[in-house]
Design a protein around this motif. Structure first.
Motif: not given
Length: 244
Positions: A58-64, A77-81, A101-103
């Motif tokens: 759950a939630g989004w992540v950025c790789s940088y 950007f990574q999304i659920p799954g 990006v968020g919790d």
């Protein structure tokens, strides 16, 4: 219902192969070590070694990556799954950082558990390799966008790709999708300034193509937006549920 049976990763992999009960049981094991991470605090640092991989639930992540002058280039950007840090587990050192990006909620997967699971279920290993290959194909498209697409087409392609990825896990449609990204995130991903991002989004909105407002992307004319971007979902290797 088990964790794995309802997970975004399972929904994504199931588009490639019909998962058996044994394979679902292995995925269930990989989802057991659940963790939460707060927004803005890196899960993995560039140059870090010996870390686990993660399955984003759950939630989004950025790789940088951070450059010598302190500027940031967001790679994806990574999304659920999505898997986080899969390549770094195999190469032992992370070549970029991951920041929520968020919790978020994610399952931590140790390298030994992942390798055991892949050895135990070759079909599941093939499905995960397929997902990793899609990620590589997206990086190629991102390189083309930054190098050759103009700003309008770059933004259009970016929004459509996110929509197609989210549609695959039941989080997007032809109408649009929830999007927690700021214009600063988009700027760092697309190689534009935040001011330029704002201008491009306004132009796309005024052209009646797409609106990005209050954490939501709304497609106004999906077909014309795809034409502007030259967007062909074949590189994502699924039937393009967003454009159906």
């Amino acid at each position: 219902m088990t964790i794995a049976a309802n997970s975004p990763l399972t929904r994504k992999l199931s588009t490639f192969v019909a998962l058996s009960e044994v394979e679902l049981a292995v995925l269930e094991r990989l989802h057991q070590r659940r963790r939460t991470f707060a927004a803005g605090r890196d899960m993995v640092h560039q140059g870090q070694s010996g870390q686990a991989a993660f399955i984003l639930s759950a939630g989004w992540v950025c790789s940088y990556k951070i450059q010598a002058d302190g500027t940031r280039q967001i790679v994806d950007f990574q999304i659920p799954g999505d898997f986080l840090g899969l390549r770094s587990v195999l190469l032992r050192t992370s070549d970029h950082s991951f920041e929520p990006v968020g919790d978020i909620e994610a399952a931590e997967v140790m390298a030994s558990d992942l390798l055991e699971a892949l050895a135990e279920t070759p079909r599941l290993a093939t499905a995960i390799f397929w997902a990793a290959s899609r990620d590589e194909a997206m990086v190629v498209e991102h390189l083309v966008s930054i190098g050759r697409r103009d700003a309008d087409a770059r933004m259009a392609h970016f929004l459509l790709e996110l929509g197609s990825r989210l549609a695959l896990v039941g989080m997007g449609s032809r109408d649009g999708y929830d999007c927690p990204l700021t214009q600063y995130h988009m700027a760092d991903a697309l190689g534009l300034s935040a001011v330029h991002v704002n201008r491009v989004l306004r132009q796309l909105r005024e052209a009646g193509l797409v609106t990005v407002r209050d954490g939501h992307v709304t497609f106004r004319d999906l077909d014309r937006l795809a034409d502007l971007a030259g967007f062909d979902p074949e590189y994502l290797d699924h039937s393009g549920p967003l454009l159906k």
